[in-house]
Design an enzyme around this catalytic site. Sequence first.
Site, PDB file in Angstrom:
ATOM      1  CB  CYS A  34      -0.889   0.046   1.249  1.00  0.00           C
ATOM      2  SG  CYS A  34      -1.947  -1.390   1.493  1.00  0.00           S
ATOM      3  CG  ASP A 441      16.093  37.243 -13.473  1.00  0.00           C
ATOM      4  OD1 ASP A 441      15.965  36.921 -14.660  1.00  0.00           O
ATOM      5  OD2 ASP A 441      15.175  37.754 -12.793  1.00  0.00           O
TER       6      ASP A 441
END
Length: 491
Positions: A34, A441
């Site tokens: 599971c 940037d």
Amino acid sequence: MHTDRERCVRAVQSKDARFDGVFFTAVLTTGIYCRPSCPVVPPKPENMVFHPSAASCQRAGFRACKRCRPDTSPGSPAWNARADTVARAMRLIQDGVVDREGVPGLAARLGYSTRQIERQLLAELGAGPLALARAQRAQTARLLVETTAMPMADIAFAAGFSSIRTFNDTVREVFALAPGELRARATRAPAGVPQTPGVLTLRLPYRAPLNPDNLFGHLAATAVPGVEEWRDGAYRRTLALPYGHGIVALTPTPDHIACRLSLTDPRDLPIAISRCRWLLDLDADPAAVDDQLQTDPLLAPLVAKAPGRRVPRTVDAAEFAVRAVLGQQVSTAAARTHAARLVTAHGTPVDDPEGGLTHLFPTPRALAALDPETLALPRSRRTTLVTLVQALADGTLALGVDSDWAEARARLAQLPGFGPWTIEVIAMRGLGDPDAFLPTDLGIRRAAKDLGLPSTPAALTARAAAWRPWRAYAVQYLWATDSHPINHLPA
């Protein structure tokens, strides 16, 4: 993670969905495995055995749970946060390399012998490359059985099985049901809902939270006309795939990404799904990322306001490298215009009855034949673009999910016109390095100044050391302070 028994038991007992796909719980008394968040009553701790992969559970003789369907868990975030051999191998397996080229092809791409690859995967994942690829084929087969009306024989070969018998045996072994029984149990589409032939509708799971604003906003705002578009609340684009091409529409919903796929060859389904998950960074662990970034008092308010930001990536690293060069020192609109001209002149035409997509993005080999004089770019950038596509076309530069991030950076730095910004944005969005950083940037420097962070590249890089290994996600939070369209989900 799976070796920390106490932590795994706590996760299972609390049904913690954050660990779905990170490890799997095999139950000795029932013979099933599971996901940690399985809704059934947790087994006794002494009956639990933990495995690092679904393939490892299957190799040990366990069957997939019919309630929680562990084979549909999000992928382990470890494979996208690392660049070692095992992580690169897992990304290649997810991209279908073993099915197309076999284990020798996988080993050749990684520069190791097949024996070394087998040993490393077995040691860390409890299964070798063939078992891992088999588990992926089983998942693809289940998806096709449950969501399409394709004949079983067609599904067997589309999922990558070599024979119908192998397909039947694998499905029975993994799911304890015959293919026909799987189809009978599946929830069928309501009566009256039209089913378009050749189109698959899927649900792509992810670990919550997921903030779609910058993710889909970035993809939509930078979309190349003819290749990408935003239509009816979905990001749509064309896909160049090993056996053909496809068109995908991806729509954000509160608990999954709705995926609508049209493929010319169904054998491309697992590769298309893998690339869509990679594009949207769906296997990320937002809890780990946000917990780390919130330790910085200046970033913490941004994370608390909109947690779960992902890094918008690409379906093709070579394509993104070309687009990064076209976007050097120009606006988003100008970059889209330059890319659209290349697409019209060199891209492969496609049909799109449901929208306005017209082409596949041109391959490096197709672009290698272009005349630089036809490019409306400065001469220096023409040289940069031509050199890049030639390196990609002749194989001296290889960019992809299997790239070694440090080596790729070094090779890009040897090309003319590749500075830190271009290299890092390719590493972040093209190669998927979660620690890529863009201190030069303009948007990052402006955001840093507004927040009271150091705004010079050197000082900001020093401050960002505390954000590692998730600096690419910090970039998303910093960019999001701006009003640029990339930060907003389109209307």
